[in-house]
Design an enzyme around this catalytic site. Structure first.
Site, PDB file in Angstrom:
ATOM      1  N   LYS A   1       0.928  -1.030   0.075  1.00  0.00           N
ATOM      2  CA  LYS A   1       0.149  -0.092   0.294  1.00  0.00           C
ATOM      3  C   LYS A   1       0.833   1.254   0.048  1.00  0.00           C
ATOM      4  O   LYS A   1       0.629   2.224  -0.806  1.00  0.00           O
ATOM      5  CB  LYS A   1      -0.962   0.057   1.104  1.00  0.00           C
ATOM      6  CG  LYS A   1      -1.606   1.362   1.361  1.00  0.00           C
ATOM      7  CD  LYS A   1      -2.422   1.354   2.734  1.00  0.00           C
ATOM      8  CE  LYS A   1      -1.415   1.634   4.005  1.00  0.00           C
ATOM      9  NZ  LYS A   1      -1.403   2.933   4.490  1.00  0.00           N
ATOM     10  N   ASN A   2       1.737   1.420   0.792  1.00  0.00           N
ATOM     11  CA  ASN A   2       2.497   2.677   1.066  1.00  0.00           C
ATOM     12  C   ASN A   2       3.465   2.860   0.059  1.00  0.00           C
ATOM     13  O   ASN A   2       3.570   4.089  -0.415  1.00  0.00           O
ATOM     14  CB  ASN A   2       3.332   3.036   2.541  1.00  0.00           C
ATOM     15  CG  ASN A   2       2.186   2.865   3.527  1.00  0.00           C
ATOM     16  OD1 ASN A   2       0.998   3.411   3.497  1.00  0.00           O
ATOM     17  ND2 ASN A   2       2.768   2.622   4.926  1.00  0.00           N
TER      18      ASN A   2
ATOM     19  N   CYS B   1      -3.753  12.899  12.811  1.00  0.00           N
ATOM     20  CA  CYS B   1      -4.604  11.652  12.836  1.00  0.00           C
ATOM     21  C   CYS B   1      -4.491  11.029  13.976  1.00  0.00           C
ATOM     22  O   CYS B   1      -3.724  11.246  15.046  1.00  0.00           O
ATOM     23  CB  CYS B   1      -4.285  10.914  11.507  1.00  0.00           C
ATOM     24  SG  CYS B   1      -2.634   9.969  11.726  1.00  0.00           S
TER      25      CYS B   1
ATOM     26  N   ARG C   1       1.758  14.109  13.506  1.00  0.00           N
ATOM     27  CA  ARG C   1       2.161  13.901  12.093  1.00  0.00           C
ATOM     28  C   ARG C   1       2.403  15.381  11.386  1.00  0.00           C
ATOM     29  O   ARG C   1       1.859  15.456  10.275  1.00  0.00           O
ATOM     30  CB  ARG C   1       1.270  12.921  11.255  1.00  0.00           C
ATOM     31  CG  ARG C   1       1.153  11.822  11.990  1.00  0.00           C
ATOM     32  CD  ARG C   1       0.294  10.475  11.225  1.00  0.00           C
ATOM     33  NE  ARG C   1       1.169  10.021  10.102  1.00  0.00           N
ATOM     34  CZ  ARG C   1       0.896   8.993   9.359  1.00  0.00           C
ATOM     35  NH1 ARG C   1      -0.460   8.581   9.851  1.00  0.00           N
ATOM     36  NH2 ARG C   1       1.409   8.702   8.359  1.00  0.00           N
TER      37      ARG C   1
ATOM     38  N   ASP D   1       4.821   0.095  12.149  1.00  0.00           N
ATOM     39  CA  ASP D   1       3.582  -0.502  11.393  1.00  0.00           C
ATOM     40  C   ASP D   1       3.094  -2.214  11.986  1.00  0.00           C
ATOM     41  O   ASP D   1       2.283  -2.580  11.581  1.00  0.00           O
ATOM     42  CB  ASP D   1       3.402  -0.403  10.068  1.00  0.00           C
ATOM     43  CG  ASP D   1       3.343   1.203   9.592  1.00  0.00           C
ATOM     44  OD1 ASP D   1       3.095   1.957  10.447  1.00  0.00           O
ATOM     45  OD2 ASP D   1       3.725   1.058   8.438  1.00  0.00           O
TER      46      ASP D   1
ATOM     47  N   ARG E   1      -8.580   0.090   4.167  1.00  0.00           N
ATOM     48  CA  ARG E   1      -7.789   0.948   3.821  1.00  0.00           C
ATOM     49  C   ARG E   1      -6.353   0.313   3.361  1.00  0.00           C
ATOM     50  O   ARG E   1      -5.862   0.801   2.639  1.00  0.00           O
ATOM     51  CB  ARG E   1      -7.378   2.102   4.761  1.00  0.00           C
ATOM     52  CG  ARG E   1      -8.262   2.958   5.189  1.00  0.00           C
ATOM     53  CD  ARG E   1      -8.102   3.892   6.077  1.00  0.00           C
ATOM     54  NE  ARG E   1      -6.813   4.732   5.426  1.00  0.00           N
ATOM     55  CZ  ARG E   1      -6.419   5.806   5.770  1.00  0.00           C
ATOM     56  NH1 ARG E   1      -6.959   6.346   7.036  1.00  0.00           N
ATOM     57  NH2 ARG E   1      -5.421   6.526   5.224  1.00  0.00           N
TER      58      ARG E   1
HETATM   59  N1  EPU Z   1       7.413  14.088  10.955  1.00  0.00           N
HETATM   60  C1  EPU Z   1       7.468  15.382  11.559  1.00  0.00           C
HETATM   61  N2  EPU Z   1       7.505  16.328  10.305  1.00  0.00           N
HETATM   62  C2  EPU Z   1       7.507  16.012   9.369  1.00  0.00           C
HETATM   63  C3  EPU Z   1       7.371  14.575   8.731  1.00  0.00           C
HETATM   64  C4  EPU Z   1       7.262  13.602  10.069  1.00  0.00           C
HETATM   65  O1  EPU Z   1       7.613  15.865  12.686  1.00  0.00           O
HETATM   66  O2  EPU Z   1       7.519  16.723   8.233  1.00  0.00           O
HETATM   67  C5  EPU Z   1       7.373  13.123  12.203  1.00  0.00           C
HETATM   68  C6  EPU Z   1       6.194  12.078  12.176  1.00  0.00           C
HETATM   69  O3  EPU Z   1       4.929  12.868  12.916  1.00  0.00           O
HETATM   70  C7  EPU Z   1       6.462  10.765  12.769  1.00  0.00           C
HETATM   71  C8  EPU Z   1       7.934  10.801  12.513  1.00  0.00           C
HETATM   72  O4  EPU Z   1       8.273  12.071  11.830  1.00  0.00           O
HETATM   73  O5  EPU Z   1       6.409  11.170  14.318  1.00  0.00           O
HETATM   74  C9  EPU Z   1       8.068   9.885  11.383  1.00  0.00           C
HETATM   75  O6  EPU Z   1       7.023  10.147  10.231  1.00  0.00           O
HETATM   76  P1  EPU Z   1       7.231   9.684   8.624  1.00  0.00           P
HETATM   77  O7  EPU Z   1       7.194  10.855   7.750  1.00  0.00           O
HETATM   78  O8  EPU Z   1       8.255   8.802   8.600  1.00  0.00           O
HETATM   79  O9  EPU Z   1       5.748   8.874   8.363  1.00  0.00           O
HETATM   80  P2  EPU Z   1       4.988   9.094   6.952  1.00  0.00           P
HETATM   81  O10 EPU Z   1       5.723   9.195   5.939  1.00  0.00           O
HETATM   82  O11 EPU Z   1       3.931  10.168   7.479  1.00  0.00           O
HETATM   83  C10 EPU Z   1       4.864   6.318   6.584  1.00  0.00           C
HETATM   84  C11 EPU Z   1       3.806   5.502   6.394  1.00  0.00           C
HETATM   85  C12 EPU Z   1       3.319   5.269   7.712  1.00  0.00           C
HETATM   86  C13 EPU Z   1       4.387   4.645   8.558  1.00  0.00           C
HETATM   87  C14 EPU Z   1       5.530   5.574   8.785  1.00  0.00           C
HETATM   88  C15 EPU Z   1       6.683   5.194   9.378  1.00  0.00           C
HETATM   89  C16 EPU Z   1       3.077   6.022   4.221  1.00  0.00           C
HETATM   90  C17 EPU Z   1       1.849   6.482   3.388  1.00  0.00           C
HETATM   91  N3  EPU Z   1       2.670   6.094   5.585  1.00  0.00           N
HETATM   92  O12 EPU Z   1       4.171   7.782   6.990  1.00  0.00           O
HETATM   93  O13 EPU Z   1       2.295   4.138   7.535  1.00  0.00           O
HETATM   94  O14 EPU Z   1       3.997   4.286  10.007  1.00  0.00           O
HETATM   95  O15 EPU Z   1       5.816   6.311   7.514  1.00  0.00           O
HETATM   96  O16 EPU Z   1       7.158   3.898   9.054  1.00  0.00           O
HETATM   97  O17 EPU Z   1       3.796   5.711   3.751  1.00  0.00           O
HETATM   98  C18 EPU Z   1       0.496   2.739   8.069  1.00  0.00           C
HETATM   99  O18 EPU Z   1       0.647   2.017   6.948  1.00  0.00           O
HETATM  100  O19 EPU Z   1      -0.349   2.336   8.985  1.00  0.00           O
HETATM  101  C19 EPU Z   1       1.241   3.950   8.348  1.00  0.00           C
HETATM  102  C20 EPU Z   1       0.869   4.794   9.370  1.00  0.00           C
END
Ligand code: EPU
Length: 421
Positions: A22-23, A118, A123, A308, A400
């Site tokens: 998915k991701n 969320c 996030r 995850d 989802r």
């Molecule tokens: N963060 C910030 N600022 C930013 C970006 C991130 O503070 O600009 C923080 C986030 O709040 C979090 C940490 O950094 O505490 C890591 O976040 P990251 O950006 O790595 O996560 P993401 O890209 O929003 C993706 C996956 C998530 C998965 C995370 C970590 C997708 C669509 N989502 O999220 O997947 O948990 O990486 O591996 O790729 C799921 O599939 O259930 C899911 C939540």
């Protein structure tokens, strides 16, 4: 809204085919905006999140066609007709924010709604914006929207993330593919999703080195072209279904599973007493049904233990012998499954990002509900070995991210059904 009812039914035996990730697929879809030629994705998972992002891409002028029952997707962004991603769409799916990098890189301008928080945490997107500013974009925030402008195009730069962000790294990579000059991303995400995105972008003509390491270098090119790319196997679906026989006992082969995608997770699962073997077609998980052994788990960016899979591992540890400690380091509010598991008889104490799970000999079915995808699936896993019936509400979370979950688990002998609420 549908509910899923699971009844503990003894060992599971057979095979489950792992779907495309998915991701990964979501980010690959955003890459289609970078080219006026079609991007064809194969091994696309049939999930509601994929449909939500398709709608958003269509609203920007990208045609999305599904072939082969939805397993193949052709994305054609010949002309971008709209540079604004509306709140109504972005709020449903945080990954939508990743249209920003491709749009501004190709069009010199984009307006994307802030996704909002969320259930699992605040996030933020500050690091996505920092990266785009480094590439020369001007960013303004107005009425909940991010306006990003680079009328003369983006320019390569050094981007150093203070901590790993998967989505931030991916937005930076896509934007940098069309920037003038060289971009170096330091402390980049090493997730297989990010590596697969780089592979697809390379097939589209991008010049990227270092994917899978913490330093990624991108030489900007003038244009990207069409390509065909197969979405990598979903490591989180893989890990989830590996836990099913660990909880219920039995032997399940995960077709398409790869140990390198879940190596640290495999080592932890093996430490609980489960046997994992590599097969020609994937990975086989066997467990004799004895109580698992307690272990400690700390979530980390890849290659560490994935956040995850934390909820699913907690479900398994609820009936392990001894006391397990789980430390969630990625998201600040990702133990929402704990109160629901407690309703099923688990003994869990949560203090901030730390959870202590003292194993009990058996869980009991209950009515439970979860507020995010991975929490929901952990309750289904817990239900596989609980006494009696477990009813999981708010099934839309599951849809989802898990394709045909009742069919896949039912196929290995689980008693699981979906009923309208
Ligand atoms: N963060 C910030 N600022 C930013 C970006 C991130 O503070 O600009 C923080 C986030 O709040 C979090 C940490 O950094 O505490 C890591 O976040 P990251 O950006 O790595 O996560 P993401 O890209 O929003 C993706 C996956 C998530 C998965 C995370 C970590 C997708 C669509 N989502 O999220 O997947 O948990 O990486 O591996 O790729 C799921 O599939 O259930 C899911 C939540």
């Amino acid at each position: 809204m549908d509910k899923i009812i699971v009844t503990g039914n003894g060992p599971l035996n057979g095979e489950i085919t792992i779907s495309g990730a998915k991701n990964t697929c979501l980010k690959l879809m955003t890459a289609a905006l970078l080219s006026d030629e079609p991007l064809t994705l194969t091994n696309v998972p049939r999930l509601s999140d994929i449909g939500t992002l398709s709608e958003l891409l269509e609203s920007l002028g990208c045609e999305v066609a599904l072939l082969n029952g939805g397993n193949v997707m052709v994305l054609s962004a010949g002309t971008i007709t709209n540079r604004k991603a509306e709140y109504e769409m972005v709020r449903k799916l945080r990954a939508s924010f990743n249209v920003l990098g491709p749009l501004v890189a190709r069009e010199g301008e984009a307006t994307v709604s802030l996704p909002g928080g969320c259930a699992i945490g605040a996030r933020k997107v500050d690091l996505h914006l920092m990266a785009l500013e480094k590439l020369g974009a001007t960013i303004t925030l107005d009425e909940g929207y991010v306006h990003c402008s680079a009328p003369n195009g983006l320019t390569g730069a050094v981007i150093e993330f203070p901590f790993v962000t998967v989505g931030g790294t991916e937005n930076a990579i896509t934007a940098a593919t069309l920037a003038k000059g060289t971009t170096v991303i330091k402390n980049a995400a090493r997730e297989p999703d990010t590596v697969d995105l780089c592979k697809c972008l390379t097939a589209m003509g991008a010049k990227i080195t270092g994917a899978g390491t913490s330093e990624i270098t991108i030489e900007g090119v003038d244009r990207l072209h069409g390509a065909t790319h197969e979405v990598i196997a979903d490591r989180i679906e893989l890990g989830t279904f590996m836990i099913a026989p660990a909880i219920a006992g039995g032997e399940v082969e995960l077709i398409g599973g790869r140990r390198d995608l879940v190596d640290v997770f495999c080592k932890k699962l093996e430490a609980t007493g489960v046997v994992i073997t590599d097969t020609k077609r994937g990975l086989k998980v066997s467990h004799n049904g004895d109580r698992l052994q307690a272990i400690d788990v700390e979530t980390e960016p890849f290659p560490g233990f994935p956040t995850d899979l934390q909820a699913q591992m907690m479900a398994a540890l609820c009936t392990a012998e001894g006391t397990s400690k789980l430390h969630e380091t990625i998201f600040e509010n990702r133990f929402m499954h704990a109160p629901e598991l407690i309703r099923m008889g688990a003994n869990i104490d949560v203090q901030g990002g730390h959870a202590t799970v003292t194993g009990v000999s058996k869980l009991k079915g209950a009515q439970v509900m979860a507020t995010d995808l991975r929490a929901s699936v952990s309750l289904i896993l817990a239900g596989l070995a609980a006494e009696g019936e477990t009813t999981v509400g708010r099934v839309y979370h599951l849809d989802r991210g898990y394709e045909r979950i009742e069919e896949k688990l039912g196929g290995v002998g689980a008693l699981i059904k979906r009923v309208p609420e």
